[in-house]
Design a protein around this motif. Structure first.
Motif, PDB file in Angstrom:
ATOM      1  N   SER A  27     -17.134  -1.698 -34.771  1.00 19.42           N
ATOM      2  CA  SER A  27     -17.675  -1.948 -33.437  1.00 19.42           C
ATOM      3  C   SER A  27     -18.615  -3.140 -33.410  1.00 19.42           C
ATOM      4  CB  SER A  27     -18.375  -0.715 -32.888  1.00 19.42           C
ATOM      5  OG  SER A  27     -19.500  -0.415 -33.659  1.00 19.42           O
ATOM      6  N   ARG A  46     -15.460  -6.406 -25.598  1.00 16.78           N
ATOM      7  CA  ARG A  46     -16.370  -5.280 -25.839  1.00 16.78           C
ATOM      8  C   ARG A  46     -15.722  -3.955 -25.456  1.00 16.78           C
ATOM      9  NH1 ARG A  46     -21.041  -8.704 -24.521  1.00 16.78           N
ATOM     10  NH2 ARG A  46     -20.509  -8.459 -22.337  1.00 16.78           N
ATOM     11  N   THR A  49     -13.064  -2.995 -27.970  1.00 18.29           N
ATOM     12  CA  THR A  49     -13.673  -2.496 -29.212  1.00 18.29           C
ATOM     13  C   THR A  49     -14.181  -1.069 -29.029  1.00 18.29           C
ATOM     14  OG1 THR A  49     -14.402  -4.721 -29.603  1.00 18.29           O
ATOM     15  CG2 THR A  49     -15.322  -3.027 -31.010  1.00 18.29           C
ATOM     16  N   GLN A  50     -14.816  -0.802 -27.895  1.00 17.79           N
ATOM     17  CA  GLN A  50     -15.306   0.561 -27.635  1.00 17.79           C
ATOM     18  C   GLN A  50     -14.152   1.553 -27.662  1.00 17.79           C
ATOM     19  OE1 GLN A  50     -18.121   2.181 -27.441  1.00 17.79           O
ATOM     20  NE2 GLN A  50     -19.191   1.766 -25.538  1.00 17.79           N
ATOM     21  N   THR A  53     -12.890   2.051 -31.171  1.00 16.40           N
ATOM     22  CA  THR A  53     -13.861   2.824 -31.962  1.00 16.40           C
ATOM     23  C   THR A  53     -13.779   4.307 -31.619  1.00 16.40           C
ATOM     24  OG1 THR A  53     -15.300   0.911 -31.800  1.00 16.40           O
ATOM     25  CG2 THR A  53     -16.272   2.908 -32.680  1.00 16.40           C
TER      26      THR A  53
END
Lengths: 137, 118
Positions: A27, A46, A49-50, A53
């Motif tokens: 992350s 972002r 990626t969240q 994750t």
């Protein structure tokens, strides 16, 4: 009976610690890798990626808790250590595999979001290697 | 003992579903907007629909998976039962999540390819 509880406890703590470490690495470094802009990750990077994750946590904690009960019950400390090493080792292999699959997918996403603009020049590579060597020594 | 397992499993399951649902709803918005080429209204609609489908499917899975014929006589077997059930839920959630992302990515890819051949 209590030695199995200790084994399970150590297994969960070790596996969760490694999962959290890998997920934090993912992350913190993935946004800049898939970002369109080289200096700052955009909202899409972002969010992507969240999402990755969260999926990573779900799959791995799922596998860790699903495989908790498998393995021959240990009677003494030696057997407990052997069981622990087998289980933690298997989970680390699975974590590594999942991580590589995610990395491959991130490469694809990066290629799609950042079409190649041209190769790096030999001068750029030399500079990068010299900078790295200077920092190392 | 088994009642405690059931309650713990339901609590953990529903907490995870709601938490992950909110994260997906918030972060997935940008992802879907990117897939649908900037159409915000359509993306919000798809996002809401996905959230509703997500809650339905996952709470159904958790509740259906609840009952167990396994005898639970000690704390150890209770721990094993809980972890197995929670593990199935988490793994299924994760796999469905990645499958959704793959489908959305494929939709985006097809749209990009259709755009470039026009």
């Amino acid at each position: 009976m209590s030695i199995m509880i200790w084994t399970y406890g150590f297994y969960l703590v070790l596996c969760l610690a490694v999962t959290i470490w890998v997920a934090q690495t993912l992350s913190s470094h993935a946004p800049i890798f898939v970002a369109r802009n080289e200096s700052e990750p955009d909202q899409l990077a972002r969010s992507l990626t969240q999402l990755i994750t969260v999926g990573f946590y779900l799959v791995n904690i799922g596998i860790i808790s699903l495989t908790l009960k498998y393995g021959q019950a240990a009677i003494d400390a030696v057997e407990a250590l052997e069981l622990l090493s087998t289980k933690v080792g298997a989970i680390l292999v699975v974590l590594g595999f999942v991580h590589f699959v995610i990395l491959a997918k991130l490469f694809n996403i990066r290629q799609r979001l950042n079409p190649p603009r041209g190769t790096t020049t030999p001068g750029q590579l030399d500079q990068a290697i010299r900078k790295d060597a200077g920092q190392a020594y | 003992m088994i009642l405690g397992c059931y309650v713990f499993y339901l609590l953990v399951g529903i907490c995870v579903i709601v938490t992950v649902g909110q994260i997906l709803h918030h972060n997935g918005r940008v992802f879907i907007i990117d897939c649908l080429d900037g159409n915000e209204k359509a993306s919000d609609a798809v996002n809401h629909l996905l959230l509703a489908a997500y809650y339905l499917l996952n709470i159904a899975l958790v509740v259906l998976n609840l009952s167990s014929r396994q005898p639970v006589d000690s704390f150890l077997s209770a721990v094993e039962l809980c972890s197995a059930k929670i593990g199935i839920v988490l793994l299924t959630l994760g796999l469905m999540h990645f499958f959704n992302m793959l489908v959305l990515g494929t939709i985006k890819l097809r749209r990009c390819q259709a755009q470039s051949t026009k």
